[in-house]
Write a protein that holds these residues in place. Structure first.
Motif, PDB file in Angstrom:
ATOM      1  N   LEU A  97      37.300  26.972  -6.919  1.00 14.75           N
ATOM      2  CA  LEU A  97      36.594  28.234  -7.137  1.00 14.75           C
ATOM      3  C   LEU A  97      35.104  28.062  -7.413  1.00 14.75           C
ATOM      4  O   LEU A  97      34.390  29.034  -7.628  1.00 14.75           O
ATOM      5  CB  LEU A  97      37.257  29.005  -8.281  1.00 14.75           C
ATOM      6  CG  LEU A  97      38.672  29.501  -7.981  1.00 14.75           C
ATOM      7  CD1 LEU A  97      39.325  30.042  -9.251  1.00 14.75           C
ATOM      8  CD2 LEU A  97      38.641  30.564  -6.889  1.00 14.75           C
ATOM      9  N   GLY A  98      34.636  26.813  -7.433  1.00 14.85           N
ATOM     10  CA  GLY A  98      33.205  26.569  -7.590  1.00 14.85           C
ATOM     11  C   GLY A  98      32.686  26.566  -9.014  1.00 14.85           C
ATOM     12  O   GLY A  98      31.489  26.787  -9.242  1.00 14.85           O
ATOM     13  N   ALA A  99      33.560  26.305  -9.984  1.00 17.43           N
ATOM     14  CA  ALA A  99      33.098  26.203 -11.374  1.00 17.43           C
ATOM     15  C   ALA A  99      32.105  25.056 -11.501  1.00 17.43           C
ATOM     16  O   ALA A  99      32.224  24.038 -10.819  1.00 17.43           O
ATOM     17  CB  ALA A  99      34.286  25.982 -12.306  1.00 17.43           C
ATOM     18  N   LYS A 100      31.146  25.225 -12.381  1.00 20.20           N
ATOM     19  CA  LYS A 100      30.159  24.171 -12.607  1.00 20.20           C
ATOM     20  C   LYS A 100      30.659  23.125 -13.593  1.00 20.20           C
ATOM     21  O   LYS A 100      30.228  21.979 -13.561  1.00 20.20           O
ATOM     22  CB  LYS A 100      28.858  24.791 -13.111  1.00 20.20           C
ATOM     23  CG  LYS A 100      28.214  25.712 -12.092  1.00 20.20           C
ATOM     24  CD  LYS A 100      26.987  26.391 -12.663  1.00 20.20           C
ATOM     25  CE  LYS A 100      26.438  27.353 -11.634  1.00 20.20           C
ATOM     26  NZ  LYS A 100      26.401  28.707 -12.112  1.00 20.20           N
ATOM     27  N   SER A 101      31.565  23.556 -14.498  1.00 22.36           N
ATOM     28  CA  SER A 101      32.090  22.633 -15.498  1.00 22.36           C
ATOM     29  C   SER A 101      33.491  23.047 -15.925  1.00 22.36           C
ATOM     30  O   SER A 101      33.887  24.200 -15.773  1.00 22.36           O
ATOM     31  CB  SER A 101      31.166  22.569 -16.722  1.00 22.36           C
ATOM     32  OG  SER A 101      31.092  23.827 -17.356  1.00 22.36           O
ATOM     33  N   VAL A 102      34.206  22.062 -16.474  1.00 24.44           N
ATOM     34  CA  VAL A 102      35.534  22.285 -17.043  1.00 24.44           C
ATOM     35  C   VAL A 102      35.550  21.628 -18.414  1.00 24.44           C
ATOM     36  O   VAL A 102      35.085  20.493 -18.565  1.00 24.44           O
ATOM     37  CB  VAL A 102      36.652  21.685 -16.155  1.00 24.44           C
ATOM     38  CG1 VAL A 102      38.010  21.844 -16.817  1.00 24.44           C
ATOM     39  CG2 VAL A 102      36.642  22.317 -14.766  1.00 24.44           C
ATOM     40  N   TRP A 103      36.086  22.344 -19.391  1.00 23.41           N
ATOM     41  CA  TRP A 103      36.168  21.840 -20.758  1.00 23.41           C
ATOM     42  C   TRP A 103      37.640  21.784 -21.135  1.00 23.41           C
ATOM     43  O   TRP A 103      38.307  22.822 -21.206  1.00 23.41           O
ATOM     44  CB  TRP A 103      35.417  22.779 -21.700  1.00 23.41           C
ATOM     45  CG  TRP A 103      35.274  22.275 -23.093  1.00 23.41           C
ATOM     46  CD1 TRP A 103      36.285  22.029 -23.985  1.00 23.41           C
ATOM     47  CD2 TRP A 103      34.062  21.951 -23.761  1.00 23.41           C
ATOM     48  NE1 TRP A 103      35.770  21.571 -25.168  1.00 23.41           N
ATOM     49  CE2 TRP A 103      34.408  21.517 -25.059  1.00 23.41           C
ATOM     50  CE3 TRP A 103      32.718  21.985 -23.395  1.00 23.41           C
ATOM     51  CZ2 TRP A 103      33.453  21.128 -25.992  1.00 23.41           C
ATOM     52  CZ3 TRP A 103      31.775  21.605 -24.314  1.00 23.41           C
ATOM     53  CH2 TRP A 103      32.131  21.173 -25.602  1.00 23.41           C
ATOM     54  N   LEU A 104      38.164  20.578 -21.364  1.00 22.00           N
ATOM     55  CA  LEU A 104      39.535  20.404 -21.825  1.00 22.00           C
ATOM     56  C   LEU A 104      39.499  20.278 -23.342  1.00 22.00           C
ATOM     57  O   LEU A 104      38.806  19.423 -23.882  1.00 22.00           O
ATOM     58  CB  LEU A 104      40.183  19.173 -21.196  1.00 22.00           C
ATOM     59  CG  LEU A 104      40.226  19.124 -19.662  1.00 22.00           C
ATOM     60  CD1 LEU A 104      40.939  17.858 -19.200  1.00 22.00           C
ATOM     61  CD2 LEU A 104      40.872  20.362 -19.080  1.00 22.00           C
ATOM     62  N   GLN A 105      40.248  21.120 -24.023  1.00 22.25           N
ATOM     63  CA  GLN A 105      40.218  21.208 -25.472  1.00 22.25           C
ATOM     64  C   GLN A 105      40.765  19.953 -26.151  1.00 22.25           C
ATOM     65  O   GLN A 105      41.296  19.055 -25.498  1.00 22.25           O
ATOM     66  CB  GLN A 105      41.006  22.439 -25.919  1.00 22.25           C
ATOM     67  CG  GLN A 105      40.258  23.737 -25.707  1.00 22.25           C
ATOM     68  CD  GLN A 105      39.059  23.878 -26.629  1.00 22.25           C
ATOM     69  OE1 GLN A 105      39.042  23.417 -27.761  1.00 22.25           O
ATOM     70  NE2 GLN A 105      38.029  24.540 -26.137  1.00 22.25           N
ATOM     71  N   LEU A 106      40.652  19.925 -27.468  1.00 23.82           N
ATOM     72  CA  LEU A 106      41.128  18.800 -28.266  1.00 23.82           C
ATOM     73  C   LEU A 106      42.561  18.416 -27.897  1.00 23.82           C
ATOM     74  O   LEU A 106      43.425  19.278 -27.762  1.00 23.82           O
ATOM     75  CB  LEU A 106      41.111  19.154 -29.754  1.00 23.82           C
ATOM     76  CG  LEU A 106      39.789  19.077 -30.469  1.00 23.82           C
ATOM     77  CD1 LEU A 106      39.953  19.538 -31.911  1.00 23.82           C
ATOM     78  CD2 LEU A 106      39.188  17.701 -30.415  1.00 23.82           C
ATOM     79  N   GLY A 107      42.773  17.126 -27.719  1.00 24.43           N
ATOM     80  CA  GLY A 107      44.098  16.623 -27.399  1.00 24.43           C
ATOM     81  C   GLY A 107      44.462  16.733 -25.930  1.00 24.43           C
ATOM     82  O   GLY A 107      45.570  16.366 -25.542  1.00 24.43           O
ATOM     83  N   ILE A 108      43.547  17.225 -25.105  1.00 19.85           N
ATOM     84  CA  ILE A 108      43.832  17.407 -23.679  1.00 19.85           C
ATOM     85  C   ILE A 108      42.923  16.498 -22.866  1.00 19.85           C
ATOM     86  O   ILE A 108      41.698  16.535 -23.010  1.00 19.85           O
ATOM     87  CB  ILE A 108      43.615  18.869 -23.241  1.00 19.85           C
ATOM     88  CG1 ILE A 108      44.434  19.815 -24.113  1.00 19.85           C
ATOM     89  CG2 ILE A 108      43.966  19.039 -21.769  1.00 19.85           C
ATOM     90  CD1 ILE A 108      44.101  21.275 -23.911  1.00 19.85           C
ATOM     91  N   TRP A 109      43.532  15.672 -22.015  1.00 19.65           N
ATOM     92  CA  TRP A 109      42.759  14.871 -21.076  1.00 19.65           C
ATOM     93  C   TRP A 109      43.628  14.538 -19.879  1.00 19.65           C
ATOM     94  O   TRP A 109      44.851  14.506 -19.960  1.00 19.65           O
ATOM     95  CB  TRP A 109      42.174  13.608 -21.699  1.00 19.65           C
ATOM     96  CG  TRP A 109      43.174  12.668 -22.287  1.00 19.65           C
ATOM     97  CD1 TRP A 109      43.885  11.702 -21.621  1.00 19.65           C
ATOM     98  CD2 TRP A 109      43.597  12.609 -23.641  1.00 19.65           C
ATOM     99  NE1 TRP A 109      44.711  11.040 -22.479  1.00 19.65           N
ATOM    100  CE2 TRP A 109      44.553  11.578 -23.736  1.00 19.65           C
ATOM    101  CE3 TRP A 109      43.258  13.311 -24.783  1.00 19.65           C
ATOM    102  CZ2 TRP A 109      45.169  11.255 -24.936  1.00 19.65           C
ATOM    103  CZ3 TRP A 109      43.867  12.974 -25.964  1.00 19.65           C
ATOM    104  CH2 TRP A 109      44.806  11.964 -26.020  1.00 19.65           C
ATOM    105  N   ASP A 110      42.954  14.336 -18.790  1.00 15.27           N
ATOM    106  CA  ASP A 110      43.591  13.943 -17.536  1.00 15.27           C
ATOM    107  C   ASP A 110      42.537  13.152 -16.778  1.00 15.27           C
ATOM    108  O   ASP A 110      41.632  13.731 -16.166  1.00 15.27           O
ATOM    109  CB  ASP A 110      44.051  15.182 -16.755  1.00 15.27           C
ATOM    110  CG  ASP A 110      44.773  14.841 -15.472  1.00 15.27           C
ATOM    111  OD1 ASP A 110      44.425  13.815 -14.827  1.00 15.27           O
ATOM    112  OD2 ASP A 110      45.670  15.605 -15.078  1.00 15.27           O
ATOM    113  N   ASP A 111      42.630  11.831 -16.851  1.00 18.99           N
ATOM    114  CA  ASP A 111      41.600  10.982 -16.250  1.00 18.99           C
ATOM    115  C   ASP A 111      41.524  11.147 -14.740  1.00 18.99           C
ATOM    116  O   ASP A 111      40.430  11.135 -14.165  1.00 18.99           O
ATOM    117  CB  ASP A 111      41.838   9.524 -16.633  1.00 18.99           C
ATOM    118  CG  ASP A 111      41.627   9.277 -18.123  1.00 18.99           C
ATOM    119  OD1 ASP A 111      40.744   9.918 -18.723  1.00 18.99           O
ATOM    120  OD2 ASP A 111      42.361   8.447 -18.702  1.00 18.99           O
ATOM    121  N   ALA A 112      42.662  11.322 -14.072  1.00 20.32           N
ATOM    122  CA  ALA A 112      42.652  11.509 -12.608  1.00 20.32           C
ATOM    123  C   ALA A 112      41.970  12.824 -12.245  1.00 20.32           C
ATOM    124  O   ALA A 112      41.166  12.876 -11.303  1.00 20.32           O
ATOM    125  CB  ALA A 112      44.079  11.461 -12.064  1.00 20.32           C
ATOM    126  N   ALA A 113      42.273  13.892 -12.983  1.00 19.59           N
ATOM    127  CA  ALA A 113      41.628  15.183 -12.724  1.00 19.59           C
ATOM    128  C   ALA A 113      40.135  15.101 -13.006  1.00 19.59           C
ATOM    129  O   ALA A 113      39.325  15.703 -12.294  1.00 19.59           O
ATOM    130  CB  ALA A 113      42.278  16.274 -13.565  1.00 19.59           C
TER     131      ALA A 113
END
Length: 147
Positions: A97-113
Protein backbone atom coordinates in the motif's frame (compact mmCIF):
# COMPACT_ATOMS: atom_id res chain seq x y z
CA UNK A 1 21.62 -0.14 19.08
CA UNK A 2 18.16 -1.70 19.17
CA UNK A 3 17.18 -4.94 17.48
CA UNK A 4 15.78 -2.98 14.53
CA UNK A 5 19.16 -1.37 13.87
CA UNK A 6 17.81 2.17 14.18
CA UNK A 7 19.52 4.87 16.20
CA UNK A 8 17.63 7.20 18.50
CA UNK A 9 18.15 10.00 15.96
CA UNK A 10 16.56 7.89 13.22
CA UNK A 11 13.54 7.07 15.39
CA UNK A 12 13.18 10.72 16.43
CA UNK A 13 13.30 11.86 12.79
CA UNK A 14 10.76 9.21 11.82
CA UNK A 15 8.32 10.33 14.51
CA UNK A 16 8.77 13.99 13.55
CA UNK A 17 8.16 13.50 9.83
CA UNK A 18 5.20 11.12 10.21
CA UNK A 19 1.71 12.60 10.04
CA UNK A 20 -0.78 9.77 9.42
CA UNK A 21 -0.66 6.49 11.33
CA UNK A 22 -2.83 3.40 10.86
CA UNK A 23 -2.96 1.44 14.12
CA UNK A 24 -3.55 -2.23 13.28
CA UNK A 25 -5.15 -4.04 16.19
CA UNK A 26 -6.49 -0.87 17.79
CA UNK A 27 -8.99 -1.52 20.57
CA UNK A 28 -11.87 0.48 21.96
CA UNK A 29 -11.27 -1.10 25.39
CA UNK A 30 -9.58 1.44 27.71
CA UNK A 31 -7.39 -1.15 29.45
CA UNK A 32 -5.72 -2.37 26.27
CA UNK A 33 -2.23 -1.09 25.37
CA UNK A 34 -3.35 -0.40 21.79
CA UNK A 35 -6.08 1.90 23.12
CA UNK A 36 -3.62 3.87 25.25
CA UNK A 37 -1.04 4.18 22.48
CA UNK A 38 -3.75 5.23 20.02
CA UNK A 39 -4.90 7.99 22.39
CA UNK A 40 -1.27 9.05 22.95
CA UNK A 41 -0.71 9.39 19.19
CA UNK A 42 -3.85 11.50 18.78
CA UNK A 43 -2.73 13.68 21.68
CA UNK A 44 0.61 14.30 20.01
CA UNK A 45 -1.07 15.68 16.88
CA UNK A 46 -1.04 12.67 14.57
CA UNK A 47 -3.95 11.66 12.41
CA UNK A 48 -4.47 8.12 13.66
CA UNK A 49 -6.84 5.57 12.12
CA UNK A 50 -7.91 2.50 14.11
CA UNK A 51 -7.74 -0.65 11.97
CA UNK A 52 -9.64 -3.61 13.37
CA UNK A 53 -12.43 -5.53 11.60
CA UNK A 54 -13.79 -6.68 14.98
CA UNK A 55 -14.72 -3.09 15.86
CA UNK A 56 -17.38 -2.96 13.15
CA UNK A 57 -16.84 0.72 12.42
CA UNK A 58 -17.10 1.83 16.07
CA UNK A 59 -14.98 4.79 17.02
CA UNK A 60 -11.85 4.81 19.13
CA UNK A 61 -11.23 8.14 20.84
CA UNK A 62 -13.49 9.83 18.30
CA UNK A 63 -11.91 8.26 15.20
CA UNK A 64 -14.03 5.82 13.20
CA UNK A 65 -12.43 2.42 12.85
CA UNK A 66 -11.89 0.74 9.52
CA UNK A 67 -11.81 -2.96 8.74
CA UNK A 68 -8.63 -3.12 6.68
CA UNK A 69 -5.32 -1.40 6.21
CA UNK A 70 -6.35 -0.54 2.67
CA UNK A 71 -9.33 1.40 4.09
CA UNK A 72 -6.89 3.51 6.14
CA UNK A 73 -4.75 4.57 3.16
CA UNK A 74 -2.86 6.75 2.39
CA UNK A 75 -0.31 5.67 4.97
CA UNK A 76 2.75 7.32 6.42
CA UNK A 77 3.19 4.74 9.19
CA UNK A 78 1.55 1.46 10.14
CA UNK A 79 1.72 0.77 13.88
CA UNK A 80 1.19 -2.95 14.52
CA UNK A 81 -0.41 -4.52 17.59
CA UNK A 82 -0.42 -8.15 16.42
CA UNK A 83 1.55 -11.21 17.46
CA UNK A 84 5.00 -11.61 15.88
CA UNK A 85 3.80 -14.56 13.81
CA UNK A 86 1.06 -12.37 12.29
CA UNK A 87 3.17 -9.25 11.81
CA UNK A 88 4.78 -10.30 8.51
CA UNK A 89 1.47 -10.27 6.66
CA UNK A 90 0.76 -6.75 7.95
CA UNK A 91 4.24 -5.62 6.91
CA UNK A 92 3.70 -7.05 3.42
CA UNK A 93 0.35 -5.27 3.13
CA UNK A 94 1.91 -2.01 4.31
CA UNK A 95 4.61 -2.36 1.65
CA UNK A 96 2.00 -3.07 -1.02
CA UNK A 97 0.00 0.00 0.00
CA UNK A 98 3.03 2.30 -0.09
CA UNK A 99 3.51 2.97 3.62
CA UNK A 100 6.69 4.87 4.40
CA UNK A 101 7.27 3.07 7.70
CA UNK A 102 6.07 0.21 9.89
CA UNK A 103 6.29 0.19 13.68
CA UNK A 104 6.08 -3.18 15.45
CA UNK A 105 5.16 -2.69 19.10
CA UNK A 106 6.98 -4.01 22.16
CA UNK A 107 7.55 -7.75 22.01
CA UNK A 108 6.87 -7.90 18.27
CA UNK A 109 9.54 -8.61 15.68
CA UNK A 110 9.88 -10.45 12.42
CA UNK A 111 13.39 -10.30 10.98
CA UNK A 112 12.34 -11.70 7.57
CA UNK A 113 9.53 -9.13 7.26
CA UNK A 114 11.96 -6.40 8.31
CA UNK A 115 14.30 -7.40 5.48
CA UNK A 116 11.41 -7.29 2.99
CA UNK A 117 10.46 -3.84 4.26
CA UNK A 118 13.99 -2.50 4.03
CA UNK A 119 14.39 -3.94 0.52
CA UNK A 120 11.24 -2.02 -0.46
CA UNK A 121 12.58 1.21 1.06
CA UNK A 122 10.25 1.09 4.07
CA UNK A 123 11.66 2.02 7.48
CA UNK A 124 10.83 -0.60 10.09
CA UNK A 125 10.89 -0.22 13.86
CA UNK A 126 10.64 -3.38 15.95
CA UNK A 127 10.07 -4.19 19.60
CA UNK A 128 9.52 -0.56 20.64
CA UNK A 129 6.66 1.64 21.78
CA UNK A 130 6.32 5.32 20.78
CA UNK A 131 4.93 6.17 24.23
CA UNK A 132 8.09 4.84 25.87
CA UNK A 133 10.43 6.33 23.25
CA UNK A 134 8.85 9.81 23.23
CA UNK A 135 10.32 11.38 26.37
CA UNK A 136 13.84 9.96 26.15
CA UNK A 137 14.03 11.13 22.53
CA UNK A 138 13.30 14.68 23.66
CA UNK A 139 10.23 15.02 21.46
CA UNK A 140 7.80 17.92 22.02
CA UNK A 141 4.36 17.53 23.60
CA UNK A 142 2.89 17.84 20.11
CA UNK A 143 4.55 17.33 16.77
CA UNK A 144 5.06 20.68 15.08
CA UNK A 145 3.03 21.27 11.93
CA UNK A 146 5.18 20.93 8.85
CA UNK A 147 8.14 19.42 10.70
Amino acid sequence: MARDGLSNDQVRDLLLRTRRIAVVGASDKPGRPSNGVFNFLLGRGYTAIPVNPALGGRSVHGMQSVASLEDAAPLDMVDVFRRSEDAGAVVDEAIRLGAKSVWLQLGIWDDAAAERARAAGVTIVMDRCPVIEWGPLGLPNRIPAGA
